[in-house]
Design an enzyme around this catalytic site. Structure first.
Site: not given
Ligand code: NAD
Ligand code: TDX
Length: 369
Positions: A135-137, A161, A165
């Site tokens: 992630t960019d975080e 988190y 990562k």
């Molecule tokens: P998500 O939370 O929707 O899904 C995570 C999945 O991993 C789930 O299906 C869960 O059951 C599985 N999991 C969790 N713990 C596990 C374990 N110990 N063994 C096997 N499976 C396990 O997450 P997502 O949004 O699909 O994100 C996927 C990846 O991308 C993550 O690594 C996250 O850090 C990264 N990422 C997500 C975003 C975003 O915006 N969603 C952005 C940047 C990076």
């Molecule tokens: O109810 C809300 N109200 C609100 O203002 C929620 C859930 C979020 N927010 C804000 C917080 C953040 O500034 O919105 C923005 C986005 O929030 P999230 O959807 O929780 O994402 P963020 O915290 O930016 O992290 C996401 O992007 C990077 C993903 O959850 C991560 O898994 C990924 O790595």
């Protein structure tokens, strides 16, 4: 190039989109999905493709090193695409332990299994690739004037988190540097699109607009995220696996920086436009203000800020563009339009997720392995 993949976290949001993307774009490949089915895993998101002979689902944990070794060996898999993680920042603030266990210890377990399986007597390696999705975080927070994150930006994670990562990224790097494991890493911005669990900003706001519930905007709503349509992320992952250089990292972004309040207002207005003049949607979503002639924006409610809330994320994807030919296909308007339409058309998916009924479905359909 034919590859046989172990895809961890393949029942989560990005995972299910990547499984669909990969099978569509790589006809000859096989995928074994390994997922422990936390609250975020949902096999209904794989409906329609679970019986594809190229796909196998395994209910198991990435921390089970022996299981991973067995899966790699028995299925002759040459590629790991690692997405499994605890992924929600708010949950990491409430309880960091699970984030360390899965994101740090779990990633290390996978790296060990990869090394144990793919490194041969004498030290040489079978052909392989370990692709890590991050992630960019990990780069911390930007001010409004800072240049966007790029691959050389120093790590400065701020939440449990992002710290977990960052630790996993470092372990992947160390296994390459010390042992010679062939790795690539992508660090991407905020994803959105179909099948996203409704704890994240966009699906949460959509559900609440349709249900007539308050839209909780943290702080003043001026935090900025760089929104990436999930298929564009899948495109970037595929390019990094196929054309990326081992040991390199690639930043993947959507070129769509928006404040949170802009996002919430855009979602209110898109749903408003679709409901107005559409009796079917008015009947299905009677609690949405738009269904009774009011404005969805009436639901916007400013709430207490997230502790340590990062102000701004933005990605400079120039390296991925130059070296991999990466370009996001979706604009803000097209990606958000597709997403709003998907949630309007797939009410059964998100109502099942909200009331947890899909969990029973898993138990009757799959045994833990
Ligand atoms: P998500 O939370 O929707 O899904 C995570 C999945 O991993 C789930 O299906 C869960 O059951 C599985 N999991 C969790 N713990 C596990 C374990 N110990 N063994 C096997 N499976 C396990 O997450 P997502 O949004 O699909 O994100 C996927 C990846 O991308 C993550 O690594 C996250 O850090 C990264 N990422 C997500 C975003 C975003 O915006 N969603 C952005 C940047 C990076
Ligand atoms: O109810 C809300 N109200 C609100 O203002 C929620 C859930 C979020 N927010 C804000 C917080 C953040 O500034 O919105 C923005 C986005 O929030 P999230 O959807 O929780 O994402 P963020 O915290 O930016 O992290 C996401 O992007 C990077 C993903 O959850 C991560 O898994 C990924 O790595």
């Amino acid at each position: 190039m034919v590859a046989d993949l172990l895809l961890t976290g393949g029942a989560g949001f990005i995972g299910v989109n990547l499984v669909r993307w990969w099978l569509e774009h790589n006809e000859g490949d096989r995928i074994v999905v390994l997922d422990s089915m936390t609250y975020a895993g949902n096999l209904q998101s794989l409906d329609g493709i679970l019986d594809d002979p190229r796909l196998e689902f395994v209910h198991g944990d990435i921390r089970d090193t022996e299981l991973v070794e067995r899966l790699l060996t028995d299925n002759k898999l040459d590629t790991i695409v690692h997405l499994a993680a605890e992924s929600h920042v708010d949950r990491s603030i409430e309880g960091p332990d699970e984030f360390i266990d899965t994101n740090v210890v779990g990633t290390h377990s996978l790296l060990k299994a990869a090394r144990n399986t793919w490194q041969q007597e004498g030290g040489s390696w079978k052909p392989h690739r370990f692709h890590h999705v991050s992630t960019d975080e990990v780069y911390g927070s930007l001010t409004s004037d800072d240049p966007a994150f790029e691959e050389e930006t120093p790590y400065a994670p701020n939440s449990p988190y992002s710290a977990s990562k960052a630790a996993s990224d470092h372990l992947v790097r160390a296994y390459h540097h010390t042992f010679g494991l062939q790795v690539t890493t992508t660090n991407c911005s905020n994803n959105y699109g179909p099948y996203q669990f409704p704890e994240k900003l966009i699906p949460l706001m959509l559900m609440n607009i349709l249900g007539g519930k308050p839209l909780p905007v943290y702080g003043d709503g001026m935090n900025i995220r760089d929104w990436l349509y999930v298929d564009d992320h899948c495109r970037g992952i595929e390019l990094a696996i196929k054309s990326g250089v081992s040991g390199e990292t690639y930043c993947i972004g959507g070129n769509n920086e928006r404040t949170n309040i802009e996002i919430v207002r855009a979602l209110c207005s898109m749903v408003q436009n679709r409901i107005e003049g559409n009796q079917d949607l008015k009947d299905r979503f009677p609690n949405s203000p738009a269904s009774s002639g009011s404005s969805n924006e009436e639901l916007i409610t400013y709430v207490k800020d997230r502790p340590g809330h990062d102000l701004r994320y933005a990605i400079n994807a120039e390296k991925a563009s130059r070296e991999l030919g990466y370009r996001p296909a979706e604009t803000f308007e097209s990606g958000f339009g597709r997403t709003v339409d998907w949630y309007l058309e797939n009410e059964t998916w998100w109502t099942a997720v909200m009331d947890g009924t899909y969990k029973d479905w898993i138990e009757t359909n799959y045994e833990s392995r």
